[in-house]
Design an enzyme around this catalytic site. Structure first.
Site, mmCIF file in Angstrom:
data_model
loop_
_atom_site.group_PDB
_atom_site.id
_atom_site.type_symbol
_atom_site.label_atom_id
_atom_site.label_comp_id
_atom_site.label_asym_id
_atom_site.label_seq_id
_atom_site.Cartn_x
_atom_site.Cartn_y
_atom_site.Cartn_z
ATOM 1 N N HIS A 195 -10.028 19.635 -13.660
ATOM 2 C CA HIS A 195 -8.764 20.745 -13.335
ATOM 3 C C HIS A 195 -9.571 21.669 -12.484
ATOM 4 O O HIS A 195 -8.453 22.147 -11.374
ATOM 5 C CB HIS A 195 -8.193 21.305 -14.546
ATOM 6 C CG HIS A 195 -6.809 21.670 -14.342
ATOM 7 N ND1 HIS A 195 -5.821 21.025 -13.778
ATOM 8 C CD2 HIS A 195 -6.376 23.068 -14.695
ATOM 9 C CE1 HIS A 195 -4.567 21.563 -13.553
ATOM 10 N NE2 HIS A 195 -4.993 22.865 -14.158
ATOM 11 N N ARG B 11 -17.393 40.187 -9.048
ATOM 12 C CA ARG B 11 -16.691 40.168 -7.725
ATOM 13 C C ARG B 11 -15.236 40.726 -7.816
ATOM 14 O O ARG B 11 -14.566 41.062 -6.957
ATOM 15 C CB ARG B 11 -16.454 38.850 -7.237
ATOM 16 C CG ARG B 11 -17.811 38.134 -6.728
ATOM 17 C CD ARG B 11 -17.834 36.664 -6.673
ATOM 18 N NE ARG B 11 -19.068 36.212 -6.186
ATOM 19 C CZ ARG B 11 -20.076 36.042 -7.044
ATOM 20 N NH1 ARG B 11 -20.008 36.389 -8.345
ATOM 21 N NH2 ARG B 11 -21.461 35.757 -6.537
ATOM 22 N N PHE C 125 -3.025 34.069 -14.122
ATOM 23 C CA PHE C 125 -4.339 33.220 -14.974
ATOM 24 C C PHE C 125 -5.560 34.096 -14.835
ATOM 25 O O PHE C 125 -5.911 34.536 -13.608
ATOM 26 C CB PHE C 125 -4.283 32.063 -14.367
ATOM 27 C CG PHE C 125 -4.914 30.916 -15.237
ATOM 28 C CD1 PHE C 125 -4.027 30.088 -15.888
ATOM 29 C CD2 PHE C 125 -6.259 30.864 -15.500
ATOM 30 C CE1 PHE C 125 -4.614 29.091 -16.906
ATOM 31 C CE2 PHE C 125 -6.968 29.803 -16.295
ATOM 32 C CZ PHE C 125 -5.961 28.718 -17.027
ATOM 33 N N ALA D 246 -3.156 30.048 -9.740
ATOM 34 C CA ALA D 246 -3.746 29.976 -8.287
ATOM 35 C C ALA D 246 -2.787 28.698 -7.615
ATOM 36 O O ALA D 246 -2.619 28.600 -6.499
ATOM 37 C CB ALA D 246 -5.013 29.653 -8.309
ATOM 38 N N GLU E 83 0.218 28.021 -7.963
ATOM 39 C CA GLU E 83 1.527 28.479 -7.223
ATOM 40 C C GLU E 83 1.374 29.472 -6.302
ATOM 41 O O GLU E 83 2.573 29.680 -5.776
ATOM 42 C CB GLU E 83 2.026 29.154 -8.704
ATOM 43 C CG GLU E 83 2.806 28.392 -9.543
ATOM 44 C CD GLU E 83 1.852 27.495 -10.503
ATOM 45 O OE1 GLU E 83 0.738 28.338 -10.825
ATOM 46 O OE2 GLU E 83 2.152 26.501 -10.896
ATOM 47 N N ILE F 188 -11.845 29.959 -12.751
ATOM 48 C CA ILE F 188 -13.280 29.974 -13.271
ATOM 49 C C ILE F 188 -13.531 28.472 -13.589
ATOM 50 O O ILE F 188 -12.554 28.021 -14.303
ATOM 51 C CB ILE F 188 -13.252 30.820 -14.443
ATOM 52 C CG1 ILE F 188 -12.998 32.132 -13.886
ATOM 53 C CG2 ILE F 188 -14.971 30.768 -15.000
ATOM 54 C CD1 ILE F 188 -13.133 33.270 -15.040
HETATM 55 N N1 INI Z 1 -5.141 28.840 -12.645
HETATM 56 C C1 INI Z 1 -5.915 29.645 -12.325
HETATM 57 O O1 INI Z 1 -5.351 30.697 -11.561
HETATM 58 N N2 INI Z 1 -7.079 29.877 -12.557
HETATM 59 C C2 INI Z 1 -7.640 28.905 -13.300
HETATM 60 O O2 INI Z 1 -8.901 28.854 -13.743
HETATM 61 C C3 INI Z 1 -7.041 27.708 -13.983
HETATM 62 N N3 INI Z 1 -7.445 26.804 -14.578
HETATM 63 O O3 INI Z 1 -8.827 26.718 -14.559
HETATM 64 O O4 INI Z 1 -6.932 25.773 -15.255
HETATM 65 C C4 INI Z 1 -5.518 27.679 -13.511
HETATM 66 N N4 INI Z 1 -4.790 26.749 -13.923
HETATM 67 C C5 INI Z 1 -3.549 26.695 -14.002
HETATM 68 C C6 INI Z 1 -2.802 26.543 -12.602
HETATM 69 O O5 INI Z 1 -2.967 27.267 -11.450
HETATM 70 C C7 INI Z 1 -1.143 26.327 -12.776
HETATM 71 O O6 INI Z 1 -0.795 27.470 -13.046
HETATM 72 C C8 INI Z 1 -0.805 25.393 -13.699
HETATM 73 O O7 INI Z 1 -1.240 24.071 -13.611
HETATM 74 C C9 INI Z 1 0.698 25.179 -13.758
HETATM 75 O O8 INI Z 1 1.251 24.759 -12.532
#
Ligand code: INI
Length: 156
Positions: free
Chosen positions: A91, A130, A24, A59, A61, A85
């Site tokens: 969420h 960063r 992501f 994140a 996972e 972000i």
């Molecule tokens: N996952 C991220 O790594 N960063 C994010 O900003 C983010 N947002 O904003 O939704 C994000 N969502 C996905 C989440 O980590 C899972 O992969 C998803 O919910 C499936 O389990």
């Protein structure tokens, strides 16, 4: 009488590292991964054969993946990399908080260093800063901390 001081050094030629990196916002996490690999190789002098990279969707996972890697007993330290972000919904809080909480749980459960290089930023610009520009590279910093902690724990 003298004080015994334990302080980690960076070279870690025998250390075995696994990096968990989330896809992501991959344009950011790819930069964090580059920074981490560069630091492990340059500062740590760690051979490539001692480094495993695991890609996961987001994140959220990251903790379960860290748990499996820690349980395997194959690694001296783990490094978590990702980028959360803030959007306009709640969420963000869930993903950022659960990820950070999970990282801490794994590190304490297995008494294993897990370096947290998961960015949680308000804006994309802050994340870019960063991930290898104005504010350094947090992937590199996480790898540096992992190197030091492997040596500190070995010395203890
Ligand atoms: N996952 C991220 O790594 N960063 C994010 O900003 C983010 N947002 O904003 O939704 C994000 N969502 C996905 C989440 O980590 C899972 O992969 C998803 O919910 C499936 O389990």
């Amino acid at each position: 009488m003298s004080i015994k001081v334990i302080e980690g050094v960076k070279p870690c030629r025998e250390g075995r590292f696994a990096i968990v990196v989330s896809r992501f916002n991959s344009f950011i996490s790819e930069r964090l991964l580059e920074g981490a690999l560069d630091t492990l190789k340059r500062e740590g002098e760690t051979p490539e054969d001692n480094i495993t990279v695991v890609w996961v969707p987001g994140a959220i996972e990251i903790p379960v993946t860290l748990e499996h890697l820690a349980k395997s007993g194959k690694y001296d330290a783990l490094i978590a990399l990702g980028c959360v972000i803030r959007g306009s919904t709640y969420h963000f809080e869930v993903v950022a908080n659960e990820c950070a909480k999970g990282i801490t749980q794994v590190t304490l459960k297995y008494a294993l260093p897990v370096a947290n290089g998961v960015l949680t930023t308000e804006t994309l610009e802050q994340a870019v800063q960063r991930a290898g520009s104005k504010a350094g590279n947090k992937g590199s910093e996480a790898a540096s901390s992992a190197l030091e902690m492997v040596n500190v724990i070995k010395a203890i």
